[in-house]
Design a protein around this motif. Structure first.
Motif, short mmCIF file in Angstrom:
data_model
loop_
_atom_site.label_atom_id
_atom_site.label_comp_id
_atom_site.label_asym_id
_atom_site.label_seq_id
_atom_site.Cartn_x
_atom_site.Cartn_y
_atom_site.Cartn_z
N UNK A 84 0.82 -1.21 0.00
CA UNK A 84 0.00 0.00 0.00
C UNK A 84 0.86 1.26 0.00
N UNK A 85 2.05 1.15 0.55
CA UNK A 85 2.96 2.30 0.60
C UNK A 85 3.75 2.47 -0.69
N UNK A 86 3.55 1.57 -1.65
CA UNK A 86 4.31 1.60 -2.91
C UNK A 86 3.34 1.54 -4.09
N UNK A 87 2.69 2.63 -4.33
CA UNK A 87 1.65 2.64 -5.35
C UNK A 87 2.21 2.40 -6.76
N UNK A 88 3.51 2.51 -6.92
CA UNK A 88 4.11 2.20 -8.22
C UNK A 88 3.95 0.73 -8.57
N UNK A 89 3.68 -0.10 -7.57
CA UNK A 89 3.49 -1.53 -7.83
C UNK A 89 2.19 -1.81 -8.58
N UNK A 90 1.26 -0.88 -8.55
CA UNK A 90 -0.04 -1.11 -9.18
C UNK A 90 0.10 -1.51 -10.64
N UNK A 91 1.03 -0.89 -11.34
CA UNK A 91 1.21 -1.17 -12.77
C UNK A 91 1.68 -2.60 -13.02
N UNK A 92 2.28 -3.22 -12.02
CA UNK A 92 2.77 -4.60 -12.18
C UNK A 92 1.68 -5.63 -11.92
N UNK A 93 0.51 -5.18 -11.44
CA UNK A 93 -0.58 -6.10 -11.12
C UNK A 93 -1.87 -5.64 -11.80
#
Length: 348
Positions: free
Chosen positions: A156-165
């Motif tokens: 949740x603290x790393x919104x940049x991960x959204x693009x990977x999922x």
């Protein structure tokens, strides 16, 4: 969904077979095996993947390949690209909480194969088997909740991960449709509420979700729980993971009735540990979403496309329906209220 374990009550190894050529090709291109002959054994126990223990010069590996059609009675299709997201979840979970997932060794996107460390059954116990035996260990439940929320908070603290999922279509195909929308077809008077839960879950996107946090996918090891089979991994609402897991602790009360008190204590401990780590939003709001999802998922395990295999008597199914329908129709904001209603129904 799948499995990477063997032994009694887990996925079990059967006689040696020729290893599928796709597995051999993938392992060679990933540099995990050389030109030597590759041997292995298929593992049984999953409905969504072909899973093998492969023996190599460096030791045993677990290798799996997603199936386009799941091994269930209903016609349940799912995109095989889902193991790309599983491999990403394994990596991120290990970063968030070292040891919380098997170590990822490689993923071959073209062949749809993922390779990871093989976890020896002598060193890990399957939580589902522990519960089946009536062993309701509150400390294990607390560790599951604490580890799971650690992964949620990390992502949740790393919104940049959204693009990977960006796996919305997969999560809909293997979770929202077969669980909630299929149940709505069986209960048309609840369809509006269930469809609204689907829409809310689909659009509330704050962290990486495992999607199949079930005791069958959790090993208990010396250093804490190990989460398996993240084929449903998705950037979405972590309240789904909490509700999905707590649902199993309610249902286990029907499987092993003598341990009901212990299972409900595990419910309380897991919920408290998870809620205690929610730091990305107000805890009350998070719990309210989990508490409204929980009865819908409870109903789905008797009337959706993936009914739980151990609730076999119609009287038990009716018990599930009475409690689940009550809370779907009149939602509550606290998980303990759902547990109290379940406890009261079982006591009648």
């Amino acid at each position: 969904m799948g499995a990477l374990r063997d032994g009694p009550g887990h996925a079990t190894a059967v006689e040696t077979h020729a290893v599928p050529p796709e597995f051999v090709e993938a392992l060679r291109e990933l540099g995990l095996v050389g030109t030597e002959q590759v041997t292995g054994m298929p593992l049984t126990g999953g409905v969504s993947s072909d899973i093998w223990r492969i023996d190599t010069a460096r030791g045993p590996l677990c290798v799996k390949r997603a199936l386009a059609k799941l091994r269930v009675v209903a016609d349940w299709q799912a995109p095989i690209v889902r193991n790309v997201y599983e491999s990403r979840w394994l990596q991120i979970a290990g970063d968030a909480s070292p040891g919380a997932a098997p170590r990822l060794l490689g993923q071959h996107e073209r062949l749809g194969v993922v390779a990871m460390e093989y976890l020896a059954p002598g060193e890990h116990r399957l939580w589902k088997e522990e519960l089946r035996r009536g062993h309701a260990d509150v400390a294990t439940a607390r560790d599951v909740g604490a580890t799971l929320v650690r992964i949620h908070a990390f992502t949740a603290a790393r919104r940049d991960l959204a693009a990977r999922f960006d796996s919305d279509a997969i999560f809909f195909a293997i979770r929202l449709e077969p669980y909630l929308l299929a149940t709505a077809e069986r209960h048309p008077d609840l369809a509006g509420v269930l469809e609204a839960l689907v829409e809310r879950t689909r659009t509330h996107r704050v962290a990486v979700v495992h999607g199949d946090v079930s005791p069958k996918n959790i090993l208990v090891g010396a250093h804490g729980p190990v989460f398996l089979d993240a084929e449903c991994a998705w950037w979405g609402d972590p309240a789904f993971d909490l509700a999905f897991c707590l649902n199993h602790l309610l249902l286990k009360c029907l499987w092993t009735p003598a341990s009901r008190v212990g299972f409900l204590a595990c419910f309380d401990a897991l919920a408290a540990a998870h809620l205690g780590g929610v730091d990305w939003e107000p805890r009350d709001a998070f719990e309210q979403r989990a508490a409204t999802l929980l009865p819908a998922l409870l109903l789905a395990r008797v009337d959706g496309k993936s009914p739980v295999e151990y609730v076999t008597h119609e009287r038990d199914r009716e018990t599930v329906r009475r409690v689940a329908r009550r809370f779907v129709q009149a939602p509550v904001a606290r998980l303990a209220e759902v547990a109290d209603g379940w406890r009261e129904e079982l006591g009648r």
